[in-house]
Design a protein around this motif. Structure first.
Motif, PDB file in Angstrom:
ATOM      1  N   UNK A   1       1.250  -0.903  -0.078  1.00 32.70           N
ATOM      2  CA  UNK A   1      -0.120   0.451   0.233  1.00 32.70           C
ATOM      3  C   UNK A   1       0.643   1.334  -0.310  1.00 32.70           C
ATOM      4  N   UNK A   2       0.054   2.461  -0.620  1.00 34.96           N
ATOM      5  CA  UNK A   2       1.191   3.749  -0.683  1.00 34.96           C
ATOM      6  C   UNK A   2      -0.314   4.754  -0.408  1.00 34.96           C
ATOM      7  N   UNK A   3       0.695   6.101  -0.233  1.00 39.85           N
ATOM      8  CA  UNK A   3      -0.249   6.656   0.728  1.00 39.85           C
ATOM      9  C   UNK A   3      -0.712   7.871  -0.348  1.00 39.85           C
ATOM     10  N   UNK A   4      -1.851   8.191  -0.561  1.00 38.15           N
ATOM     11  CA  UNK A   4      -2.374   8.205  -1.619  1.00 38.15           C
ATOM     12  C   UNK A   4      -2.549  10.876  -1.210  1.00 38.15           C
ATOM     13  N   UNK A   5      -3.599  10.183  -0.145  1.00 36.00           N
ATOM     14  CA  UNK A   5      -4.360  11.965  -0.348  1.00 36.00           C
ATOM     15  C   UNK A   5      -4.819  12.162   1.164  1.00 36.00           C
ATOM     16  N   UNK A   6      -4.933  13.004   1.663  1.00 35.70           N
ATOM     17  CA  UNK A   6      -6.245  12.819   2.988  1.00 35.70           C
ATOM     18  C   UNK A   6      -7.473  13.272   2.502  1.00 35.70           C
ATOM     19  N   UNK A   7      -8.277  13.607   3.023  1.00 35.12           N
ATOM     20  CA  UNK A   7      -9.002  14.339   2.513  1.00 35.12           C
ATOM     21  C   UNK A   7      -9.911  14.567   4.438  1.00 35.12           C
ATOM     22  N   UNK A   8      -9.792  16.298   4.129  1.00 39.77           N
ATOM     23  CA  UNK A   8      -9.740  16.766   5.865  1.00 39.77           C
ATOM     24  C   UNK A   8     -11.212  16.920   5.660  1.00 39.77           C
ATOM     25  N   UNK A   9     -12.268  15.541   5.949  1.00 37.02           N
ATOM     26  CA  UNK A   9     -13.620  16.342   5.913  1.00 37.02           C
ATOM     27  C   UNK A   9     -14.227  15.301   6.225  1.00 37.02           C
ATOM     28  N   UNK A  10     -16.079  15.243   6.096  1.00 45.14           N
ATOM     29  CA  UNK A  10     -16.469  13.675   6.199  1.00 45.14           C
ATOM     30  C   UNK A  10     -16.982  13.446   4.718  1.00 45.14           C
ATOM     31  N   UNK A  11     -16.653  11.614   4.628  1.00 42.70           N
ATOM     32  CA  UNK A  11     -16.630  11.751   2.732  1.00 42.70           C
ATOM     33  C   UNK A  11     -17.827  11.303   2.236  1.00 42.70           C
ATOM     34  N   UNK A  12     -17.889  11.045   1.519  1.00 45.13           N
ATOM     35  CA  UNK A  12     -20.014  10.779   0.732  1.00 45.13           C
ATOM     36  C   UNK A  12     -19.965   9.497   1.567  1.00 45.13           C
ATOM     37  N   UNK A  13     -18.873   8.369   1.024  1.00 42.85           N
ATOM     38  CA  UNK A  13     -19.282   6.921   1.636  1.00 42.85           C
ATOM     39  C   UNK A  13     -19.563   6.743   3.106  1.00 42.85           C
ATOM     40  N   UNK A  14     -19.110   8.103   4.184  1.00 40.25           N
ATOM     41  CA  UNK A  14     -19.498   7.408   5.392  1.00 40.25           C
ATOM     42  C   UNK A  14     -20.144   6.556   5.886  1.00 40.25           C
ATOM     43  N   UNK A  15     -21.298   6.405   5.641  1.00 40.55           N
ATOM     44  CA  UNK A  15     -22.535   5.426   6.142  1.00 40.55           C
ATOM     45  C   UNK A  15     -21.782   4.406   5.777  1.00 40.55           C
ATOM     46  N   UNK A  16     -21.431   3.362   5.048  1.00 40.08           N
ATOM     47  CA  UNK A  16     -20.809   1.222   5.424  1.00 40.08           C
ATOM     48  C   UNK A  16     -20.080   2.195   6.660  1.00 40.08           C
TER      49      UNK A  16
END
Length: 479
Positions: free
Chosen positions: A283-298
């Protein structure tokens, strides 16, 4: 915290308000003129029109949103995702106006908002990264030398990028010049920043992200992974948790790496660390999203945790009420983003009127929805209508429930991604767990779907014909 302004629209605005309501917190909705009768406006305790339909004249007007929050005595602003959610200047302005920004601190947003700055920040933490350069480049000759060093194919990426913009795959040297110019031009147009960098292109990657949560008391946890490899135009359409390919050992390794990334920028609140996983499970680090994600319900469904509630508690200065050892994965969850898009025409937006719009219901089915029957789909915003989420004890159960829920989801007036979701759930590559980010490219096109439909129709006709001939052979006795 008695009152929150939600600086967003559609399903995510309602999602945040639902939890706020559950916590006894009043809510304020903001809306554009075209959203005057939208469900999120009706759902809130108070609502204020902040401008015209284009987001640049409404949902992106940070100073106006802050002014409304102060006038209506809000204590905090929740940005949702998209719009101003990853705008460090907005987060800073919210704090300067003595309001709480329900999200990370401006510095963390700034650092993680630049892919180059993010890579620089996590360097010291021994986190695997895709081979490449860690500084912006515009010189084609220099780019050629780097490409030779790391080997083709390479990936040119906008430093400030996202959603696949400013991204180009280059297979051979003669294409490098033109593709670089295109990437720079697209990056300037989309983000106002033409900085691009080069990294090795991972040929068959899976897109795995880890949900993290940090408080202001030094606690950081991860809430496992989400598999987000089914994408179109580098944007996710189907997501699930957990991933079908992660072992407990790899899950723990990636979880700890994500926690290190969060600590690298003194993170606060909910965030997502994204990784590429290659065919050998490196695995390789890609980025960080600094918020709630669209897919958080799963993640919420498999962990039993309300992420918005945790966001609010952490923003109030509370310590996280759970520790890493309290968390475990229960069952399996699947999410389909229901976009108003024509999936057989390169997923182009399908604007129109919702003549029929009826949601599926039942055990294990959750719909985070932002629309009602009779509404028009505006051309000004992201075309997502809702998120359809299913939950089962096993992956197979969640997939089967998704197929049934898609059949029950009635939409007329616009094209949607529902049929695509069903195609994915029925496809052997997805069902087996043996797929990557090229799923759409490999298996889905108008020609392939139409050919499959024609074959199914032919088989059905042959079965009917065989049955007819069989029936003719039966001697029918008179009554």
């Amino acid at each position: 915290m008695k009152k929150i302004l939600v600086a967003n629209r559609g399903e995510i605005a309602i999602r945040v308000m639902t939890t706020a309501q559950k916590m006894g917190i009043k809510t304020i909705a903001v809306y554009s003129t075209i959203d005057r009768n939208a469900p999120h406006v009706k759902f809130a305790d108070e609502a204020v029109c902040i401008g015209e339909a284009p987001s640049s004249q409404s949902y992106l007007l940070g100073s106006k949103i802050i002014e409304v929050a102060k006038r209506l005595h809000a204590d905090a602003i929740h940005p949702g995702y998209g719009f101003l959610s990853e705008n460090a200047d907005f987060a800073e302005a919210v704090e300067k106006n003595n309001l709480i920004f329900i999200g990370p601190k401006p510095d963390a947003i700034k650092v993680m908002g630049s892919k180059l700055a993010a890579k620089d920040a996590v360097k010291a933490y021994d986190i695997p990264m895709v081979p490449g350069i860690d500084k912006a480049i515009t010189d084609v000759e220099k780019a050629k030398k780097i490409a030779h060093d790391i080997g083709f194919p390479i990936l040119i990426k906008a430093s400030a990028g996202g959603g696949g913009k400013g991204m180009r795959i280059v297979e051979k040297e003669e294409d490098l010049d033109s593709q670089m110019q295109r990437a720079i031009s697209e990056a300037v147009s989309a983000f106002g920043d033409g900085a691009v960098f080069i990294e090795k292109y991972v040929a068959s990657p899976r897109h795995i992200e880890i949900q993290v949560m940090a408080d202001s008391h030094g606690n950081t946890i991860h809430l496992f992974e989400r598999e987000c490899s089914v994408q179109r135009r580098h944007q996710k359409v189907v997501e699930e948790a957990p991933s079908a390919v992660l072992t407990p050992e790899l899950r723990e390794k990636m979880g700890q790496a994500a926690i290190k990334v969060a600590k690298a920028c003194n993170y606060l609140g909910v965030g997502t660390v994204e990784f590429l996983l290659d065919e050998n499970h490196n695995f390789y680090f890609l980025e960080m999203n600094t918020r709630l994600q669209v897919e958080h319900p799963v993640t919420e469904l498999i962990s039993g945790v309300d992420l918005v509630e945790l966001q609010i508690k952490v923003a109030r200065g509370e310590a996280l009420p759970i520790q890493q050892e309290d968390l475990q994965i229960n069952g399996h969850a699947l999410e389909l983003r229901v976009y108003a898009e024509d999936t057989l025409n390169d997923f182009l937006p399908s604007v129109g009127h919702l003549d029929v719009y009826q949601l599926p219901e039942g055990k294990g089915i959750r719909v985070d929805n932002g629309y009602e029957e009779g509404m028009d789909i505006p051309i000004y915003y992201d075309p997502m209508l809702a998120k359809l989420i299913t939950y089962g004890k096993t992956r197979e159960e969640a997939i089967q429930l998704m197929i049934e829920a898609i059949d029950e989801y009635q939409v007329e007036g616009v094209q949607t991604t529902l049929s695509f979701g069903k195609f994915v759930c029925k496809h052997e590559a997805f069902r087996s767990g043996n797929f990557d980010t090229h799923f759409v490219k490999k298996y889905y096109s108008a020609e392939k779907v139409n050919a499959a439909t024609a074959t199914e129709a032919k088989v059905a006709a042959l079965i009917a014909l065989t049955q007819y001939h069989s029936d003719q052979k039966i001697v029918r006795l008179p009554d």
